[in-house]
Design a protein around this motif. Structure first.
Motif, short mmCIF file in Angstrom:
data_model
loop_
_atom_site.label_atom_id
_atom_site.label_comp_id
_atom_site.label_asym_id
_atom_site.label_seq_id
_atom_site.Cartn_x
_atom_site.Cartn_y
_atom_site.Cartn_z
N ILE A 54 -8.47 0.71 -9.08
CA ILE A 54 -9.57 -0.01 -9.73
C ILE A 54 -10.83 0.68 -9.19
N SER A 90 -5.68 -10.71 -5.73
CA SER A 90 -4.40 -11.45 -5.79
C SER A 90 -4.39 -12.75 -5.00
N LYS A 93 -3.94 -15.73 -7.06
CA LYS A 93 -2.61 -16.07 -7.61
C LYS A 93 -2.02 -17.29 -6.90
N PHE A 122 3.48 -4.90 -5.97
CA PHE A 122 2.97 -6.01 -6.80
C PHE A 122 2.87 -5.67 -8.28
N ASN A 141 1.95 -9.28 -9.93
CA ASN A 141 1.16 -9.29 -11.17
C ASN A 141 1.90 -9.93 -12.34
N GLU A 185 -11.87 -3.10 -13.86
CA GLU A 185 -10.44 -3.39 -13.97
C GLU A 185 -10.01 -3.50 -15.44
N ASN A 192 -1.09 -3.42 -16.24
CA ASN A 192 -0.93 -4.87 -16.39
C ASN A 192 -0.68 -5.24 -17.86
N TYR A 216 -6.40 -13.21 -16.58
CA TYR A 216 -5.86 -12.81 -15.27
C TYR A 216 -6.84 -11.85 -14.58
N CYS A 220 -9.05 -12.36 -11.10
CA CYS A 220 -8.99 -11.46 -9.94
C CYS A 220 -10.38 -10.96 -9.55
N TYR A 268 3.31 -9.14 -0.51
CA TYR A 268 4.11 -8.21 -1.32
C TYR A 268 5.34 -7.73 -0.58
N GLY A 285 -5.18 -9.74 -1.00
CA GLY A 285 -5.66 -9.20 -2.27
C GLY A 285 -6.16 -7.79 -2.06
N VAL A 286 -6.09 -6.93 -3.10
CA VAL A 286 -6.56 -5.54 -2.92
C VAL A 286 -8.07 -5.43 -2.74
N1 GLN Z 1 -6.18 -7.39 -9.99
C1 GLN Z 1 -5.26 -6.65 -9.19
C2 GLN Z 1 -4.19 -6.03 -10.07
O1 GLN Z 1 -3.84 -6.59 -11.08
C3 GLN Z 1 -4.63 -7.57 -8.21
C4 GLN Z 1 -3.64 -6.88 -7.30
C5 GLN Z 1 -3.74 -7.25 -5.88
O2 GLN Z 1 -4.69 -7.85 -5.38
N2 GLN Z 1 -2.71 -6.88 -5.15
O3 GLN Z 1 -3.69 -4.99 -9.78
#
Ligand code: GLN
Length: 333
Positions: A54, A90, A93, A122, A141, A185, A192, A216, A220, A268, A285-286
């Protein structure tokens, strides 16, 4: 005289017992020092790399570092860049799943998504293909997009309102989408989209493909700081009641289930290693954030953009691991 002495002893014993049994007493005295110390300990640690799949995440300042603890009775302790908002990614989620459970109960998660860990990255497509029932997991995801698709609403706008206000119930603050992250993103989320199409092919996506991926992605991209994340964690620690607003964000009966999924898949493909080392349900989260929950006691959050191969922030893991160790916080202990 004898009686007064006994009464005094009783009072002393009572106060000592109260202090021993109250985790919050220790918290009031020590937690600010603890977050300061741990922040200092890892301040110059620089392993890991900002994710670049991203593009906007690659541009975030890698030196940012913040830690927060919020107790189940609403006391807040932070160190570092605590006011810096970053994309929740993430971590959302694990809370959007609560929105689904609030609406439709817990069985739908087992029946229509799946709760076992995939043990794979993920964004794995193979995880969907390998499992004959196409059962995934709400914290990868595929399962998170399926979760979004399952939420019932009249239209996409109303569904977004449900998703956003659910997250706001957990933080107790107004949240905003970080537009640059959302755009970046959206421009690059082909994988995705493929995941959503594949789920749809197997009858495991429950709303329009484009709408589900878009909502989604927007979810995020919501901006949070570590204090907000720690409040979210503290809400789970406090059986679903936000300790700041005192409002119920999720029914108490669903909290152990949400924490169970976090424990088994929150980091993960490194979830087993995390649970072995730290012993706390957590979600990463990433964007560089991680939250961990010690039920009944506190939520711990840390943020630092560089991540490891599994997509988990290196410094946030180290900081939370150190805090948990010093607090002897481990759900298995
Ligand atoms: N928005 C990110 C994705 O869909 C979330 C992934 C993450 O935080 N691991 O890849």
């Amino acid at each position: 005289m004898m009686r007064t002495l006994m009464t005094q002893r009783f009072v002393v014993l009572f106060i000592s017992l109260f202090m021993l049994s109250s985790p919050l007493h220790a918290a009031e005295v020590d937690l600010q020092q603890l977050v300061n110390d741990v922040h200092k300990q890892f301040a110059s640690h620089n392993e890991g790399k900002n994710p670049d799949y991203i593009p906007a995440l690659a541009a975030v300042d890698s030196d940012l570092f913040a830690i927060s603890i919020v107790t189940a009775d609403g006391k807040k302790y932070s160190a570092g860049d605590k006011d810096h908002s970053f994309s929740i990614q993430s971590i959302a989620k694990a809370f959007n799943l609560a929105a689904l459970m609030n609406q439709q109960g817990d069985q739908v998660v087992v029946d229509k998504i799946g709760v076992n860990a995939t043990g794979l990255p993920f964004s794995s497509i193979m995880a969907i293909e390998l499992n004959e029932e196409r059962s995934v997991n709400p914290l990868v995801n595929a399962g998170a997009i399926a979760t979004v698709s399952l939420i019932k609403a009249k239209n996409a706008k109303q569904k977004w309102n449900i998703i956003e206000s659910n997250l706001e119930n957990f933080t107790g603050t107004d949240l905003k989408v970080q537009k640059n992250i959302y755009k970046s993103e959206t421009d690059t989320n082909v994988k995705n989209q493929s995941i959503a199409r594949l789920l749809s092919n197997y009858g495991r996506l429950y709303d329009d493909i484009e709408v589900s991926v878009d909502l989604y992605t927007r979810m995020c991209s919501v901006g949070v700081n570590t204090e907000e994340l720690a409040i979210m964690g503290a809400t789970y620690a406090n059986a679903g009641i936000n300790p700041m607003t005192k409002k119920e964000a999720v029914k108490a009966e669903n909290v152990p289930k949400l924490l169970a999924v976090m424990a088994t898949s929150g980091l993960y493909d490194d979830s087993g290693l995390w649970l072995y080392k730290v012993g706390l349900p957590a979600k990463s989260g990433v964007g560089g954030g991680i939250i961990a929950v010690m039920p009944g006691k506190y939520g711990i959050a840390a943020f630092s953009p560089p991540v490891d191969a599994a997509g988990n922030s290196v410094r946030a893991q180290l900081a939370i691991e150190e805090i948990a160790k010093r607090l002897k916080a481990n759900v298995f202990q």
